[in-house]
Design a protein around this motif. Structure first.
Motif, short mmCIF file in Angstrom:
data_model
loop_
_atom_site.label_atom_id
_atom_site.label_comp_id
_atom_site.label_asym_id
_atom_site.label_seq_id
_atom_site.Cartn_x
_atom_site.Cartn_y
_atom_site.Cartn_z
N GLY A 20 0.85 -1.19 0.00
CA GLY A 20 0.00 0.00 0.00
C GLY A 20 0.88 1.24 0.00
N ASN A 21 0.69 2.12 -0.95
CA ASN A 21 1.66 3.17 -1.22
C ASN A 21 1.35 4.49 -0.50
N ALA A 22 2.42 5.19 -0.11
CA ALA A 22 2.29 6.55 0.44
C ALA A 22 3.47 7.42 0.03
N TYR A 23 4.23 6.98 -0.98
CA TYR A 23 5.43 7.69 -1.42
C TYR A 23 5.52 7.63 -2.95
N VAL A 24 5.98 8.73 -3.54
CA VAL A 24 6.06 8.76 -5.01
C VAL A 24 7.04 7.73 -5.55
N GLU A 25 7.98 7.30 -4.73
CA GLU A 25 8.93 6.28 -5.19
C GLU A 25 8.23 4.97 -5.54
N GLY A 26 7.03 4.78 -5.03
CA GLY A 26 6.31 3.55 -5.28
C GLY A 26 5.43 3.55 -6.51
N LEU A 27 5.37 4.67 -7.21
CA LEU A 27 4.54 4.76 -8.43
C LEU A 27 5.45 4.68 -9.64
N LEU A 28 5.75 3.46 -10.07
CA LEU A 28 6.72 3.25 -11.14
C LEU A 28 6.02 2.96 -12.47
N ASP A 29 6.65 2.20 -13.35
CA ASP A 29 6.24 2.09 -14.75
C ASP A 29 4.77 1.72 -14.93
N PHE A 30 4.27 0.82 -14.10
CA PHE A 30 2.87 0.41 -14.23
C PHE A 30 1.93 1.61 -14.25
N ASP A 53 2.43 4.68 -15.41
CA ASP A 53 2.60 5.72 -16.44
C ASP A 53 1.32 6.00 -17.22
N PRO A 54 0.59 4.99 -17.75
CA PRO A 54 -0.65 5.31 -18.46
C PRO A 54 -1.73 5.86 -17.54
N ILE A 55 -1.68 5.48 -16.26
CA ILE A 55 -2.66 6.01 -15.31
C ILE A 55 -2.34 7.47 -15.00
N LYS A 56 -1.06 7.80 -14.87
CA LYS A 56 -0.66 9.19 -14.67
C LYS A 56 -1.08 10.05 -15.87
N ALA A 57 -0.96 9.48 -17.07
CA ALA A 57 -1.40 10.21 -18.27
C ALA A 57 -2.89 10.48 -18.21
N TYR A 58 -3.65 9.55 -17.69
CA TYR A 58 -5.11 9.70 -17.52
C TYR A 58 -5.41 10.76 -16.46
N GLU A 106 -10.02 8.81 -24.85
CA GLU A 106 -8.94 7.94 -25.32
C GLU A 106 -8.10 7.43 -24.16
N ARG A 107 -7.73 8.33 -23.24
CA ARG A 107 -6.95 7.92 -22.08
C ARG A 107 -7.74 6.93 -21.22
N ARG A 108 -9.03 7.21 -21.07
CA ARG A 108 -9.89 6.34 -20.25
C ARG A 108 -10.02 4.96 -20.90
N ALA A 109 -10.27 4.94 -22.20
CA ALA A 109 -10.44 3.66 -22.90
C ALA A 109 -9.18 2.82 -22.84
N ALA A 110 -8.02 3.48 -22.82
CA ALA A 110 -6.75 2.74 -22.79
C ALA A 110 -6.58 1.94 -21.50
N LEU A 111 -7.32 2.31 -20.45
CA LEU A 111 -7.19 1.63 -19.17
C LEU A 111 -8.25 0.57 -18.95
N ALA A 112 -9.13 0.37 -19.92
CA ALA A 112 -10.18 -0.63 -19.77
C ALA A 112 -9.59 -2.03 -19.59
N ARG A 113 -8.38 -2.23 -20.06
CA ARG A 113 -7.73 -3.54 -19.91
C ARG A 113 -7.52 -3.90 -18.44
N LEU A 114 -7.49 -2.91 -17.57
CA LEU A 114 -7.23 -3.17 -16.15
C LEU A 114 -8.39 -3.87 -15.45
N VAL A 115 -9.56 -3.92 -16.11
CA VAL A 115 -10.70 -4.60 -15.50
C VAL A 115 -11.06 -5.88 -16.25
N ASN A 131 7.61 -8.90 -5.45
CA ASN A 131 7.50 -9.11 -6.88
C ASN A 131 6.30 -8.39 -7.49
N ASP A 132 5.63 -7.58 -6.70
CA ASP A 132 4.45 -6.85 -7.16
C ASP A 132 4.86 -5.78 -8.17
#
Length: 292
Positions: free
Chosen positions: A132-142, A144-149, A156-165, A240-241
């Motif tokens: 469970g995160n509370a530091y920016v160091e924990g928001l890595l590559d995974f 990036d598309p969420i930060k863009a959203y 378009e940004r929203r549709a790109a994240l539909a794969r997460l569900v 490994n998360d």
């Protein structure tokens, strides 16, 4: 001597017109342990841990609106945000008389729990932090598309994240980083995905993913709570998360230098794989820091 079986109660309260489900077990006058679940699951993720704590603790595990057995009002009529979910969890705790609690926070449960903590720091007796995160160091590559959203809330940004569900991603969350997948019950993704696939639920999840961005500006406030109040803290983290990687675990020690840290060789939903390791650590921690 055989252990006495534990009864887990499955209850509902109506909070602001929404039926909120929660699991409860243990003595009504025992120290409270509040279990706050992650995405895309529910209090179901704690089903195996609850009986291991409930002989000495009042264990409460709610489902947020839109998750598990709680109501899932349409996104068009209900504000799905971390602030609103926190308000509902706070109201539930008040309704059922949970005035002080140790918190187990995981994934989405971390910002919800920490929002509770900065509103009522005196109520937090201890923290158990699992991926469970509370530091920016924990928001890595995974992320990036969420930060863009977060930065650009376009169709378009929203549709790109539909794969997460999707089912593929739900299975990934349970199995990636796990050395022996036979330890993970398929019931997890069957149950979670059935709920994700309810009409309108994709919009709920995409609204919550967008609103997660409101938690990041609160990280300094969360960290100030850690430094100021120094709650006893146990960190049990699946290294490994890929969603909340190990890089998010170690910064806690800047603000909670006395925290106990255990980095485990597993993935995102560590309880599914490492309950045999985690439950004794959690129980020992609670018995030392909360029950005494």
């Amino acid at each position: 001597m055989a252990h006495q079986p534990v009864t887990i109660f499955h209850r509902f309260e109506i909070i602001d017109g929404v039926k909120i489900f929660y699991r409860e077990a243990g003595p009504s006058d025992g120290p409270v342990v509040l279990l706050l679940h992650g995405f895309p699951t529910s209090s179901h993720m704690f089903r195996n841990l609850i009986p291991l704590l409930a002989d000495g603790y009042r264990v409460i595990a709610p489902d947020y609106p839109g998750y598990g057995n709680s109501d899932a009002p349409a996104a068009a009529t209900f504000r799905y945000s971390f602030a609103h979910v926190t308000e509902i969890v706070e109201a539930l705790l008040s309704r059922i008389g949970a005035r002080r609690y140790a918190m187990y926070v995981m994934d989405y449960g971390a910002p919800i729990g920490y929002r509770l903590a900065i509103r009522h720091p005196e109520r937090v007796s201890a923290l158990i932090v699992q991926n469970g995160n509370a530091y920016v160091e924990g928001l890595l590559d995974f992320w990036d598309p969420i930060k863009a959203y977060w930065a650009e809330n376009t169709p378009e940004r929203r549709a790109a994240l539909a794969r997460l569900v999707t089912l593929e991603m739900t299975i990934f969350q349970y199995t990636d980083g796990v050395s022996d997948v036979s330890r993970i019950s398929p019931d997890n993704w069957i149950i979670d995905q059935a709920l994700l696939d309810r009409p309108g639920n994709q919009d709920i999840q995409l609204d919550m993913l967008h609103d997660y961005g409101t938690n990041v500006p609160l990280y300094p406030d969360f960290q100030a709570f850690f430094r100021t109040y120094r709650p006893p803290t146990l960190i049990v983290w699946g290294k490994n998360d890929k969603i909340f990687p190990e890089a998010g675990a170690h910064p806690y020690l800047r603000d909670l230098p006395e925290a106990e840290v255990h980095i485990l060789d597993t993935g995102h939903f560590a309880l599914e794989d490492k309950l045999d390791v985690m439950a004794p650590l959690i129980r020992d921690f609670l018995d030392r820091e909360v029950a005494s």
